[in-house]
Design an enzyme around this catalytic site. Structure first.
Site, PDB file in Angstrom:
ATOM      1  N   GLU A  60       0.896  -1.235  -0.025  1.00 15.57           N
ATOM      2  CA  GLU A  60      -0.001  -0.051   0.154  1.00 15.57           C
ATOM      3  C   GLU A  60       0.828   1.270   0.098  1.00 15.57           C
ATOM      4  OE1 GLU A  60      -0.681  -2.694   1.446  1.00 15.57           O
ATOM      5  OE2 GLU A  60      -2.944  -3.317   0.684  1.00 15.57           O
ATOM      6  N   HIS A 129     -11.221  -4.808   8.715  1.00 18.19           N
ATOM      7  CA  HIS A 129     -11.791  -4.629   7.399  1.00 18.19           C
ATOM      8  C   HIS A 129     -13.105  -4.088   7.619  1.00 18.19           C
ATOM      9  CE1 HIS A 129      -8.870  -8.111   6.548  1.00 18.19           C
ATOM     10  NE2 HIS A 129      -9.000  -7.579   5.197  1.00 18.19           N
TER      11      HIS A 129
END
Ligand SMILES: Cc1ncc(C[n+]2csc(CCOP(=O)(O)OP(=O)(O)O)c2C)c(N)n1
Ligand SMILES: Cc1ncc(C[n+]2csc(CCOP(=O)(O)OP(=O)(O)O)c2C)c(N)n1
Ligand SMILES: [Mg+2]
Ligand SMILES: [Mg+2]
Lengths: 322, 328, 322, 328
Positions: A60, A129
């Site tokens: 990321e 998440h």
């Protein structure tokens, strides 16, 4: 006028811009032939090819860094983080780089980049998440933050975000992807313009993302009790359309702010504090915040839905307020 | 590789421009004219010089907290640099950035950076952009030995190699990350060994030999322009000063320091030029005076410049929004 | 009773615990023989040796991860981030791991760890080395956050933090390191107990970190105008001592919250929103927040000091409020 | 390396416990009994089994999103696992974690983890703790091929090697990170090559050969217990299913799938045991039945358990503070 899902509308926004501007391109984990973890980029790989719709390794930091470096040198990247929760992994690139470079360099570079990130709970994806992290990024000078709640807004804000010459964080709610709505036009929505999703005169509800829908449901329920709720969706969290909020407040003198974040330290607090500070004299009652309980998001369906606010919480809060 | 005499003299001049700029900055910091943190490049001049001699104006670099040398070598203007160190409105960043954040987009300088390891991925982004736009530019990413333990190093080299991006990674191994010797921050001696992990060429050169640096980079840049992908070049060098001004550098053994001082890249190239009769002693003196003059002008420029206006503080955050200076 | 600097007091807190408990140890960048970038760990390496005072490579993720792994397996690590700004680099380990593991694992592990991080502006270290990031971490369920303003509090909170069985974020202000103060005792301060730094009856100022000192200066200036300010230092941002705040509010009915953060989205907003929500009826005026301007921290000394709030801002805000 | 017959049978049993647990989870997910994301370990059973056979109860492991196999192999209880998948209060995490977050501190299982790459540094921390406490424990860190591009991989291996920590890094190279083939996420073939960057041994083994995995890990663990530092072991394997249940895995070429199905580790060890007369066919059937029974009991246990009480939602955040369930 077309019916579209929220996911389709986001995709359509990207597609329109990619067709017009060869410098707009997309990258992220599994956004290519796979179409993205939530299918948002489905079909774009076939339409635009590997050069413009690229799979990245799981890195990321490198994804956001690539957006910065390419934006600084003439392109208009759209980067996808698979879940907003992975912001944590690329946080330095976003906060210390994307947000600050222009300022630190005295305005010498421009970073027209969009970072897409699905947030929110509701699919039993558990604590890592399911977060709503808008508070972190709205706190950072140099970032703009948008959060559509409908297909029309998703399309318009995506066009607006890609046109914007600054880093724009584009928050999506994973439970909204399959929600359908009418899309009347393909005009960009300028960042910083709220939308009144329902007019009303008794109380103002400021809601974001999926909570806009819960607020609308609550407003229907409350109509039966003769309570007429105005529902405002800021759509753009920064810049924030204070005027629309103020106008509504002048009418209702009561505000409830509903976000899905953990309540403590949430962006809802910023709105609440700002309203108290600037419009105290117009308030007949305290600004009430509704947010998730201050827990990590639990996995078990019963616990998860208990933690996340819903229309009943909104109804109850408004009844208590009035 | 045969270098023309004029090129050699150019390189020498870049080296002493860095040396003298840094020496001046050191003095100005000591006397209180320059605030904040200042990390000097003294002793490492051959690296930036040897690398950037290969670059064109539209090639990119990313730099670090120890960035002055890179910026000088890539064509930065000493006046604007010095004014920035002072925090003046005429500085490269209008006084908003300071020593750790100098950038010059017109020279492809994508900025010094105060976060160790942050330049790596920005360089990869620039490389991606070059590949996408199909130009023959290249991006050089400068970084220190200790930064190669940061996750960003790994992510950047991996991405650059799998996408074959035109990026050259230049590690300035000056043996330390602040006080921590390389032997205590990683279990390897040659950082170029890490290239194996990305299937890219890894080369170690004497970073105090400007010609060796030039040559290694030249090849890597050719490779990059030929779309053959990135290279990792490690330049072994040494910083003469402490980590930042104010750090006495007590962790550097005296013997080590003395040995490295003997390898100082500047006397070395001077001796080479004299031995090979590329310049005379007089010419050397002239060059130095020229540079002294430039440095003095830069200091004067900085001194005579104003501090930025208070209103300017809310500018340059966004292209379009000016923050209110409202009740806090 | 001893005079000590804030830095010495932090060090003393660590030393006391290290002497008593062999499982307490320290690691971070240059914390060993070098003594830390700000000298806070100076001397500890000589006293406790390399095993217990360790230099790490520059890998903030690994630093926080090492704290998690060692805390989960029986030790009580104290990790130092050289600047709070580097949180961004280890954010995932902190937020998605340290804060959430216990919860996700159903309470099966315990993470007694302290992360020290110097924050704040004032030394012309520019945008990437001067931030105040308390809003991010107070927003995260699972973390506790303390922020001492005096040597006594620094010592007591360090003892309290090391004794705590949860991840405690220990924010320090770099401008306070050299500030001296009397240290009367070496007792741990329990997390969640505010301190009234000055009693007063006209207005409550809630301030954190260095701003406590500015608030105290402001209160002296205001005394001349006959305004009697009460200054509360929460010391522990989470858990927050609401009772002390409420008691003060009952007396003064006016609150000013002063933090050094960028005002938008700051922790000051949380306090403000909480007060409005819970104690609206006790408020004679809006809760006023004072924070830094919403800019990255600029380098130039004049700009930097303009961006950061000071006693004059506090004086002005209070005068306007009264 | 000579393994006793009973050890071989034990390993086989672990493998079928994983196989059958996962197959059951697959069916239960399909019929809606298990919510959320489920990443199955089907096809990779030899890795967890071969590794964990070397471990004692007080050794540690860190796991991943694809963690069921590791947990079974390290001694996790199938009942509590299954109940956790259901989100029941009797589950390992009282229903708060789910498939991606199962942990069992009493068995040294420091948790599955939903963040790719997050376990690496936690494992290093456990290794540091072992070294600090001077025990002879070891920590095994499991992770996928694609996670080796995450910065955390790099930081963890660097720190473990420079501090010589007793950590064994076990990479499960199943050729894909979700849909992205290894050839598109890194420029190397053998991930064990990355060990060079940390001056630690790097070994590649056939991850579908439980004995090969056992042997390689055995040596690495010995090294770790002998204070000689970490090792990187790459196990080449393949996942039979999509990335998570619901992913049809269209990116996996049929030919590739078929080839790997032929290398399925379970028929392979069965054939070995029969050929070497370690077990009879009857014995195999008995073992399978035994495991079937255990799995059925686990499902029954999960089915019969309650969902957690709503009040429990605010517990287990801190050791001492219970969040208020106040007006939101
Ligand atoms: C993420 C991050 N961690 C730590 C620091 C503090 N810091 C600044 S420079 C430095 C050492 C860097 O060493 P190296 O990369 O070898 O470069 P050198 O200073 O030797 O040129 C450290 C630890 C930082 N600025 N950013
Ligand atoms: C930081 C982060 N990025 C992305 C993801 C989404 N994600 C979950 S598993 C996965 C692929 C992991 O691949 P690999 O490491 O090879 O493990 P495998 O699934 O093949 O076992 C991805 C991208 C994540 N969970 N965390
Ligand atoms: Mg160095
Ligand atoms: Mg994989």
């Amino acid at each position: 006028m077309k019916m579209m899902t929220y996911a389709e509308a986001i995709r359509e926004g990207m597609r329109i811009k990619m067709q017009k501007d060869p410098n707009v391109f997309i990258f992220g984990e599994d956004v290519g032939a796979f179409g993205g973890c939530f299918g948002v980029t489905a079909g774009l790989f076939d339409e635009f090819g590997e050069k413009r719709v690229r799979d990245t390794p799981i890195s990321e930091g490198a994804i956001i860094g690539s957006a910065i470096g390419s934006a600084a040198t003439g392109l208009r990247p759209i980067a996808e983080l698979m879940f907003i929760d992975f912001l944590t992994v690329g946080m330095d690139q976003l906060v210390n780089q994307a947000a600050k470079l222009r300022y630190m360099f005295g305005g010498k570079i421009t970073l027209p980049m969009v970072v897409r990130m699905p947030g929110g709970a509701g699919v039993q994806a558990a604590a890592q998440h399911s977060q709503s992290l808008e508070a972190w990024i709205t706190h950072v000078p140099g970032l703009k933050v948008v959060y559509p709640s409908t297909p029309q807004d998703a399309l318009g804000l995506m066009l607006g975000a890609i046109e914007d010459d600054n880093p724009v964080m584009f928050i999506e709610h994973k439970l909204l992807y399959s929600v359908k709505g009418e899309v009347e036009n393909e005009k960009p929505i300028p960042l910083g313009v709220a939308d009144i999703k329902k007019e009303g005169k008794d109380v103002t509800v400021i809601a974001t993302g999926k909570m806009v829908h819960d607020a609308l449901k609550a407003s229907e329920l409350l109509l039966k009790d003769g309570i007429d709720v105005e529902v405002i969706d800021p759509r753009s969290l920064y810049p924030l359309d204070k005027e629309t909020i103020f106008k509504s407040l002048q009418k209702t003198n009561k505000v409830v702010v509903v976000t899905e974040e953990n309540k403590r330290g949430g962006y809802g607090g910023e709105i609440s504090a700002m309203i108290s500070e600037d419009y105290f004299d117009y308030l007949d009652a305290p600004v009430v915040r509704i947010g998730a309980l201050d827990t990590p998001i639990p996995f078990s369906p019963t616990l998860e839905s208990y933690v996340i606010p819903n229309e009943t919480d909104i109804v109850n809060a408004i009844k208590e307020l009035i | 590789m045969k270098l023309s005499n004029s090129k050699i003299v150019d390189m020498y001049k870049t080296m002493i421009r860095i040396r003298k700029f840094e020496t001046q900055a050191m003095n100005l910091f000591a006397q209180g004219s320059i605030p904040g943190f200042v990390h000097l490049y003294l002793g490492e001049e051959a690296v930036a010089t040897g690398v950037c001699e290969n670059l064109k104006d539209d090639d990119y670099i990313t730099s670090t907290h120890r960035g002055h040398g890179h910026i000088v070598a890539k064509g930065g203007d000493l006046k604007y640099m010095m004014a920035e160190l002072y925090g003046k409105e005429t500085g490269y960043c209008k006084g908003k950035g300071g020593s750790m954040h100098i950038a010059d987009a017109t020279k492809g300088i994508l900025g010094a950076n105060g976060i160790v390891g942050a330049g790596h991925n920005i360089a990869v982004g620039a490389g991606l952009s070059i590949q996408y736009r199909e130009t023959d530019q290249v991006c050089v990413c400068f970084f220190g030995d200790a930064s190669t333990n940061q996750g960003t190093f790994h992510e950047a080299l991996n991405l650059a190699s799998v996408w074959k991006l035109p990026v050259v990674f230049v590690c300035e191994n000056n043996l330390y990350g602040i006080s921590v010797n390389q032997s205590r921050h990683q279990a390897i001696k040659d950082i170029s060994d890490r290239a194996v992990a990305y299937n890219m060429p890894g080369i170690t050169v004497d970073g105090n030999d400007v010609f060796a640096v030039y040559e290694a980079t030249n090849e890597a840049i050719k490779r990059a322009r030929d779309k053959k992908g990135p290279t990792l070049i490690e330049c072994k060098t040494y910083r003469h000063r402490g980590h930042f001004e104010g750090d006495p550098g007590a962790y550097k053994p005296e013997k080590e320091q003395n040995e490295w001082l003997k390898k100082d890249p500047i006397p070395r190239i001077e001796k080479y030029m004299i031995d090979k009769k590329i310049v005379t002693n007089n010419k050397l003196e002239d060059l130095k005076k020229e540079v002294d003059k430039e440095i003095n002008e830069a200091v004067e420029f900085a001194n005579n410049s104003s501090y930025p206006s208070l209103e300017s503080v809310v500018e340059d955050i966004y292209t379009d929004i000016k923050e209110e200076v409202r009740v806090r």
